[in-house]
Design a protein around this motif. Sequence first.
Motif, PDB file in Angstrom:
ATOM      1  N   ASP A 173      -7.845   7.889  -5.380  1.00  0.00           N
ATOM      2  CA  ASP A 173      -6.571   8.307  -4.781  1.00  0.00           C
ATOM      3  C   ASP A 173      -5.871   9.344  -5.658  1.00  0.00           C
ATOM      4  O   ASP A 173      -5.369  10.353  -5.164  1.00  0.00           O
ATOM      5  CB  ASP A 173      -5.651   7.093  -4.567  1.00  0.00           C
ATOM      6  N   THR A 194     -10.558   2.645  -7.541  1.00  0.00           N
ATOM      7  CA  THR A 194      -9.669   2.880  -6.391  1.00  0.00           C
ATOM      8  C   THR A 194      -8.546   3.838  -6.790  1.00  0.00           C
ATOM      9  O   THR A 194      -8.229   4.792  -6.062  1.00  0.00           O
ATOM     10  CB  THR A 194      -9.074   1.545  -5.914  1.00  0.00           C
ATOM     11  N   GLN A 219      -4.572  13.761  -5.415  1.00  0.00           N
ATOM     12  CA  GLN A 219      -3.175  14.190  -5.553  1.00  0.00           C
ATOM     13  C   GLN A 219      -3.010  15.178  -6.706  1.00  0.00           C
ATOM     14  O   GLN A 219      -1.902  15.626  -6.984  1.00  0.00           O
ATOM     15  CB  GLN A 219      -2.262  12.980  -5.800  1.00  0.00           C
ATOM     16  N   ALA A 251       0.821  -1.210   0.000  1.00  0.00           N
ATOM     17  CA  ALA A 251       0.000   0.000   0.000  1.00  0.00           C
ATOM     18  C   ALA A 251       0.859   1.266   0.000  1.00  0.00           C
ATOM     19  O   ALA A 251       0.557   2.237  -0.714  1.00  0.00           O
ATOM     20  CB  ALA A 251      -0.928  -0.018   1.210  1.00  0.00           C
ATOM     21  N   GLU A 252       1.930   1.255   0.753  1.00  0.00           N
ATOM     22  CA  GLU A 252       2.790   2.439   0.856  1.00  0.00           C
ATOM     23  C   GLU A 252       3.470   2.739  -0.482  1.00  0.00           C
ATOM     24  O   GLU A 252       3.556   3.898  -0.907  1.00  0.00           O
ATOM     25  CB  GLU A 252       3.835   2.170   1.940  1.00  0.00           C
ATOM     26  N   PRO A 262      -5.787  -3.331  -0.087  1.00  0.00           N
ATOM     27  CA  PRO A 262      -5.063  -2.055  -0.247  1.00  0.00           C
ATOM     28  C   PRO A 262      -3.740  -2.208  -1.003  1.00  0.00           C
ATOM     29  O   PRO A 262      -3.069  -1.229  -1.263  1.00  0.00           O
ATOM     30  CB  PRO A 262      -4.812  -1.623   1.207  1.00  0.00           C
ATOM     31  N   TYR A 298      -6.386  -3.494  -4.942  1.00  0.00           N
ATOM     32  CA  TYR A 298      -6.343  -2.078  -5.299  1.00  0.00           C
ATOM     33  C   TYR A 298      -7.219  -1.822  -6.545  1.00  0.00           C
ATOM     34  O   TYR A 298      -6.819  -1.197  -7.515  1.00  0.00           O
ATOM     35  CB  TYR A 298      -4.900  -1.594  -5.519  1.00  0.00           C
ATOM     36  N   VAL A 329       1.388   6.979  -6.659  1.00  0.00           N
ATOM     37  CA  VAL A 329       0.184   7.731  -7.044  1.00  0.00           C
ATOM     38  C   VAL A 329       0.412   9.230  -6.778  1.00  0.00           C
ATOM     39  O   VAL A 329       0.025  10.082  -7.584  1.00  0.00           O
ATOM     40  CB  VAL A 329      -1.069   7.191  -6.319  1.00  0.00           C
ATOM     41  N   ALA A 330       1.073   9.544  -5.673  1.00  0.00           N
ATOM     42  CA  ALA A 330       1.369  10.950  -5.369  1.00  0.00           C
ATOM     43  C   ALA A 330       2.295  11.544  -6.436  1.00  0.00           C
ATOM     44  O   ALA A 330       2.093  12.688  -6.879  1.00  0.00           O
ATOM     45  CB  ALA A 330       2.000  11.055  -3.980  1.00  0.00           C
ATOM     46  N   GLN A 367       0.815   4.179  -2.837  1.00  0.00           N
ATOM     47  CA  GLN A 367       0.442   5.553  -2.497  1.00  0.00           C
ATOM     48  C   GLN A 367       1.549   6.538  -2.868  1.00  0.00           C
ATOM     49  O   GLN A 367       1.276   7.649  -3.336  1.00  0.00           O
ATOM     50  CB  GLN A 367       0.099   5.669  -1.006  1.00  0.00           C
TER      51      GLN A 367
END
Length: 189
Positions: A53, A49, A57, A15-16, A171, A159, A22-23, A19
């Motif tokens: 997210d 999903t 961003q 998940a990390e 996730p 995800y 995605v950022a 994320q």
Amino acid sequence: MSKAEGVVGHILLDAETIQGRVAELGRAISVDYQGKDLVLICILRGAVTFLTDLMRQITVPHEIDFMAISSYGIGQRESTGAVRLIMDLKTDIRGRHVLLVEDIVDSGRTIDYLLRTLWARQPADVRVCALLSKPSRRVVEVPLDYVGFEIPDQFVLGYGLDFDEKYRNLPYVGVLHPALMPGDEPAPC
Ligand code: IMP
Ligand code: MG
């Protein structure tokens, strides 16, 4: 977070990691679309999903809309190329900057169909943002403008991505347990 026992063989992207990427994508899109009339188009259902997210961003104003397609398969992970539109946009995209948001590009047939369909509506631009790409599976070459991760030829879930319509809520992105590799059943979309 424990694995979906017996369904996920191993976790490919935690998940990390997702994320963080995605950022990065959101930042790149925010720079590229400064001052442009941006419409994000989410391809249902797998990209939901990722869209939710990603849009948080993106710092430039934009609209979202949804399309759903179905593809008929010769097995759950194999599409024949017969792609059909089952839910269309509400938005008129003429003259606008469209960014397609997709979960995974496999053969490339879905994105190829969508690009041809959307370009026919005379937008200013259409680009593609895919969370995942399996380059070794490509049958149709498609331009991908933003890619989260290139992954090997393995069936993945989580995800947003489903196995037999389930496990979209995980996730992380996991590789399907080898004992569950799908056989000759209709392909989910
Ligand atoms: P393509 O048209 O062959 O590029 O396939 C794209 C669609 O196939 C994706 O939007 C997914 O719905 C599905 N798909 C392809 N590979 C996988 C996978 O590994 N897991 C889950 N769905 C997949
Ligand atoms: Mg999909």
